[in-house]
Design an enzyme around this catalytic site. Structure first.
Site, PDB file in Angstrom:
ATOM      1  N   LYS A  90      -4.705  15.209 -58.817  1.00 25.58           N
ATOM      2  CA  LYS A  90      -4.790  16.457 -57.883  1.00 25.58           C
ATOM      3  C   LYS A  90      -3.416  17.133 -57.809  1.00 25.58           C
ATOM      4  O   LYS A  90      -2.394  16.567 -58.189  1.00 25.58           O
ATOM      5  CB  LYS A  90      -5.047  15.955 -56.464  1.00 25.58           C
ATOM      6  N   ASP A 127      -9.422  24.283 -55.676  1.00 27.67           N
ATOM      7  CA  ASP A 127      -9.486  23.516 -54.394  1.00 27.67           C
ATOM      8  C   ASP A 127      -9.196  24.553 -53.330  1.00 27.67           C
ATOM      9  O   ASP A 127      -9.290  25.822 -53.390  1.00 27.67           O
ATOM     10  CB  ASP A 127      -8.647  22.300 -54.162  1.00 27.67           C
TER      11      ASP A 127
HETATM   12  N1  GLU Z   1     -11.344  20.365 -56.110  1.00 26.95           N
HETATM   13  C1  GLU Z   1     -12.772  19.857 -56.232  1.00 26.95           C
HETATM   14  C2  GLU Z   1     -12.853  18.475 -55.719  1.00 26.95           C
HETATM   15  O1  GLU Z   1     -12.272  18.155 -54.739  1.00 26.95           O
HETATM   16  C3  GLU Z   1     -12.953  19.914 -57.558  1.00 26.95           C
HETATM   17  C4  GLU Z   1     -12.128  19.562 -58.873  1.00 26.95           C
HETATM   18  C5  GLU Z   1     -12.543  19.810 -60.136  1.00 26.95           C
HETATM   19  O2  GLU Z   1     -13.433  20.493 -60.448  1.00 26.95           O
HETATM   20  O3  GLU Z   1     -11.800  19.368 -61.147  1.00 26.95           O
HETATM   21  O4  GLU Z   1     -13.509  17.476 -56.291  1.00 26.95           O
END
Ligand code: GLU
Length: 444
Positions: free
Chosen positions: A125, A165
């Protein structure tokens, strides 16, 4: 003191002030106790001690120039938590509340969530404390380009694949990908997901998290002999996840009566109109109070808690720790039968415990909101094969993945003595997949 308690205490000591990270670790460690008891190898090989330490933590300076020609400095993060089952994968969050603890908890959760999808993606992340609210398109572009100027050296289609996100949608991914392409001199579409359709994005990616949440909640309700039809639903948030959760809930025959943003919530007894929310939030980037211009009979409650509304199903799709003990108590006494977590860690550990004790069906984030990242992996598959799938193909694959996640979570919960506890089931199923890969690798 038990083995897991000792690890938790040490993690807290080593990461003081990182309350969200500590909370996420505590939730997982509480769930996996029966697994550790059955499998000596995990403790012998120190799998858990390894998992509470991210593989790599990157913190960097992001200088950019605002509309007045002034220098602005923000902090950028990328936490590459685990590459045990695939390249690092996870979104980027741009929000003023972002700090190391928030990104670490999100990266930690992402590892287990991604494992649950059954696809080959590790966990990461990133993000920044940059606040996109009120910024011009040019300011957003300047920030994204400068953010990528540092991040690009740490990512790649086989290394780490960021996505969106909170605060990072198709516009931001466009600016980020444009800069990545320019400085790396490659058209490596699989390096970012959530891209626009004209340069390698996938149909149904923007709908995927919200749709996937509803597919999971629907499976969960069905397996407890409930029907989603005619149920009243309250959704916190009005971003990408909330919006498409609203759309799918209505399509499945439920009635969404309220949605919110950081200012307050709107209540529409006739059912929230997706088209109005979409126009206000995605196109105009305005406040949700504007809903009343489209539907004057609706009501707006400024600064009020949405969870005080009576509903059958609560879908927290905004932020972490949105439902605390007090909100959970109110939801239960108002007869709420199910909670589906669209956001990451939206329920505190105390509130989770209360829901489980009161037999409220709880669809945990790691399982229930995995549809977004799963569809990101489908976008990567399309990029690798240089083909684009139809909306129907992506959507039906997503549905299959969500049904499978529900079944795996349900099976693990029963196998380890807690049938119907999907929090435990999802944590256990995700953990086992990652732990088995780590066991195979030896000491890495
Ligand atoms: N931010 C999204 C999550 O919390 C998607 C992440 C992504 O598609 O890599 O899963």
């Amino acid at each position: 003191m038990t083995y897991l308690q000792k690890i938790l205490d040490e993690t807290k000591l080593k990461n003081p002030n990182e309350l969200e990270f500590q909370q996420a670790v505590e939730e997982i460690l509480t769930s996996i106790e029966p697994v550790i008891e059955k499998n000596q190898a995990y403790s012998d090989l120190k799998v858990i001690e390894r998992l509470v330490e991210p593989e790599r933590q990157i913190i960097f300076r992001v200088p950019w120039i605002d509309r007045n020609g002034q220098f602005q400095i923000n902090r950028g993060f990328r936490i590459q938590h685990s590459s045990a089952i695939g390249p690092y994968k996870g979104g980027l969050r741009f929000h003023p509340t972002v700090n190391l603890s928030i990104i670490k908890f999100l990266a930690f959760e992402q590892t287990f969530k991604n494992a649950l999808t059954g696809l080959s993606i590790g966990g990461a992340k990133g993000g920044s404390d940059f606040d996109p609210k009120g910024k011009t398109d040019v300011e957003i572009m300047s920030f994204c380009q400068n953010f990528m100027t540092e991040l690009y050296r740490h990512i790649g289609q086989f290394v780490d694949i960021p996505a969106g996100d909170m605060g990072v949608g198709e516009r931001e991914i466009g600016f980020l990908y444009g800069q990545y392409k320019r400085i790396s001199n490659t058209f490596e579409a699989g390096t970012l997901t959530g891209k626009g359709l004209s340069y390698g994005g996938s149909l149904a990616r923007k709908e995927a998290t919200g749709f996937g949440l509803l597919y999971f909640v629907n499976e969960m309700l069905k397996s407890h002999n409930h029907s989603i039809q005619g149920k009243t639903v309250v959704i916190s948030g009005s971003g990408n996840v909330a919006m498409y959760a609203c759309k799918k809930a209505s399509e499945l025959g439920a009635k969404v009566i309220a949605m919110s943003d950081s200012g307050g919530y709107v209540y529409d007894k006739d059912g929230i109109d997706f088209t109005a929310i979409h126009a206000i939030k995605e196109i105009q980037r305005e406040r949700i109070s504007k809903y009343l211009e489209y539907h004057p009979h609706a009501e707006y409650f400024q600064g009020k808690r949405i969870w005080d509304l009576k509903c059958d199903i609560a879908l927290p799709c905004a932020m972490q720790n949105d439902i605390d003990l007090s909100a959970a108590t109110t939801l239960i006494s108002n007869g709420c039968i199910a909670v589906g977590e669209g956001a990451n860690m939206p329920t505190t550990n105390e509130a989770i415990k209360l829901f489980i004790e009161n037999n409220v069906l709880l669809a945990p984030a790691k399982a229930a909101n995995a549809g977004g990242v799963a569809t990101s992996a489908l976008e990567m598959a399309q990029n690798s094969s240089r083909l684009s799938w139809s909306f129907e193909k992506v959507d039906s694959t997503l549905k299959e993945i969500m049904t499978n996640i529900f079944e795996e979570s349900s099976k693990a919960a029963s196998e380890y003595g807690h049938p119907g506890n999907y929090v435990m089931g999802a944590n256990i199923a995700g953990f086992i997949r990652v732990a088995n890969a780590m066991t195979a690798f030896g000491a890495v």
